[in-house]
Write an enzyme that holds these catalytic residues in place. Structure first.
Site, short mmCIF file in Angstrom:
data_model
loop_
_atom_site.label_atom_id
_atom_site.label_comp_id
_atom_site.label_asym_id
_atom_site.label_seq_id
_atom_site.Cartn_x
_atom_site.Cartn_y
_atom_site.Cartn_z
N ASN A 180 1.95 -4.50 -3.40
CA ASN A 180 1.62 -4.78 -2.00
C ASN A 180 0.11 -4.73 -1.80
O ASN A 180 -0.53 -5.78 -1.69
CB ASN A 180 2.37 -3.77 -1.11
CG ASN A 180 2.33 -4.14 0.34
OD1 ASN A 180 1.46 -4.89 0.77
ND2 ASN A 180 3.25 -3.64 1.12
N ASP A 181 -0.48 -3.53 -1.81
CA ASP A 181 -1.92 -3.43 -1.56
C ASP A 181 -2.75 -4.25 -2.54
O ASP A 181 -3.77 -4.83 -2.17
CB ASP A 181 -2.38 -1.96 -1.65
CG ASP A 181 -1.79 -1.11 -0.55
OD1 ASP A 181 -1.32 -1.67 0.45
OD2 ASP A 181 -1.80 0.13 -0.69
N VAL A 182 -2.31 -4.29 -3.81
CA VAL A 182 -3.15 -4.93 -4.83
C VAL A 182 -3.14 -6.46 -4.72
O VAL A 182 -3.87 -7.12 -5.45
CB VAL A 182 -2.76 -4.48 -6.25
CG1 VAL A 182 -2.92 -2.97 -6.42
CG2 VAL A 182 -1.36 -4.93 -6.63
#
Ligand code: NAP
Length: 254
Positions: A180-182
Site C-alpha cells: 500500500n504505502d510503497v
C-alpha cells in the site's frame, strides 16, 4: 468514543471525591481522587496517541464527516473498480511482462509459497515475471527478500527501485500484492503527507495495475491511496494467499 468514556470515568471519580468532602469521609476522598486522576491521565494519553488535542477529540467529529473520511470519499468515491480472478487471468494470459510488487499483506497472508507457484506457472507460459522490491516494504528491512528467498525465487528476479521504475511502463500487468504505502503516488504529489518525498515503486506507470488486498483500508501510514482509484487499476479484493491460489486455477483454465 473511548476517550469520552475515559473522561466520564474521571468525572465519576471527581464526583465521589466531592461527596467525600461533603460527608467528611476520607476513604471516598482518596478513592475518588485516584479514579479521577487516573481517568484524566488515561484521557490525556489516548489523545496524545491519536495525535489530536483533547478539544478536537471531544468536538471535532460531531455532526460532520471527519477530514480523513472526507479525503477518502474524494479519492475513492465512485472511482474504484473491482475485478475477479477470472478477469485478471484473461489479462495475464495476454501479457508478456508481469511485475509483482509484494508488501506487508503478502507476509501477513503467508502467500509466498503461492507466489512461487504462480511465478512458475506464468513462466511456463513464456510470461516474464519480475519482483519490485521496496526497501521498507513489510515491517522489517529486507522482509520481502527473506520471504521470497525462503521459497527459492531466484535473486536476479528481485529488482530494486532504481532498476524497476524506469522499466515499469513496459509492464503489461503490475500485481500489487498486499502493498500500500510503497506504491502510494501521494509520496510524489503531496509533500505534506506522512510519506511525502518517499521514493515509491511506480506501479501506476504499468499498463494495467491489479491490487490484491482485502479492503480499501490504509497501510502503515494511515493515508488513502489514489492508486486504488486510478483509471488503469483493478482491485481484486481478498486475502493475498487465497487470491493468488484462485488466480493460479483461473490462469490454468484461461
Ligand atoms: P502497508 O502500507 O502497511 O500496507 C499493507 C497492506 O496489506 C494493507 O493496506 C492491508 O490492506 C494489506 N493486507 C494485510 N493483510 C492482508 C492479507 N492477508 N491479504 C491481503 N492484503 C493484506 O505495507 P507496505 O506497502 O509493505 O508498506 C510498509 C509500511 O510499513 C511503510 O509505510 C513503511 O514505512 C512501514 N514500516 C516498514 C518497516 C520496514 O523496515 N520494512 C518498519 C516499520 C514500518 P487490507 O487490510 O485492506 O487487506
Amino acid at each position: 468514543m473511548p476517550v469520552v468514556i475515559a473522561l466520564l470515568n474521571a468525572y465519576s471519580g471527581l464526583a465521589a471525591c466531592s461527596t467525600g468532602f461533603v460527608l467528611n469521609n476520607n476513604i471516598l476522598i482518596i478513592a475518588g481522587s485516584l479514579v479521577g486522576a487516573s481517568g484524566i491521565i488515561l484521557t490525556n494519553l489516548m489523545c496524545k496517541a491519536m495525535n489530536r488535542s483533547f478539544l478536537n477529540v471531544l468536538f471535532g467529529g460531531f455532526g460532520a464527516v471527519s477530514g480523513e473520511e472526507q479525503e477518502e470519499e474524494d479519492i475513492y468515491g465512485g472511482k474504484v473498480k473491482s475485478t475477479s480472478p477470472e478477469e485478471v487471468a484473461m489479462l495475464i494470459s495476454d501479457a508478456s511482462k508481469v511485475v509483482i510488487i509484494p508488501g506487508y499483506g503478502m507476509a501477513q497472508a503467508r502467500a509466498q509459497h503461492a507466489v512461487r507457484d504462480f511465478t512458475n506457472l506464468l513462466e511456463s507460459k513464456n510470461i516474464e515475471v519480475s519482483f519490485a522490491i521496496h526497501p521498507v516494504a513489510g515491517r522489517m528491512p529486507g522482509h520481502m527478500n527473506v520471504l521470497l528467498a525462503e521459497v527459492d525465487i531466484p535473486y536476479e528476479k528481485l529488482k530494486e527501485l532504481e532498476e524497476i521504475n524506469p522499466r515499469m511502463a513496459e509492464a503489461d500487468v503490475a500485481i500489487v500484492l498486499g502493498a500500500n504505502d510503497v506504491v502510494n503516488p501521494k509520496a510524489r504529489t503531496d509533500v505534506d503527507s506522512p510519506i511525502g518525498g518517499m521514493p515509491i515503486v511506480e506501479a501506476d506507470r504499468a499498463k494495467i495495475v491489479v491490487v490484491i488486498k482485502r479492503s480499501l483500508s490504509p497501510g502503515f501510514s494511515g493515508i488513502p491511496n489514489p492508486l486504488f482509484a486510478a483509471g488503469n487499476t483493478l482491485m481484486l479484493f481478498g486475502d493475498a494467499e487465497e487470491m493468488i491460489r484462485k488466480l493460479i486455477s483461473a490462469v490454468k483454465k484461461a
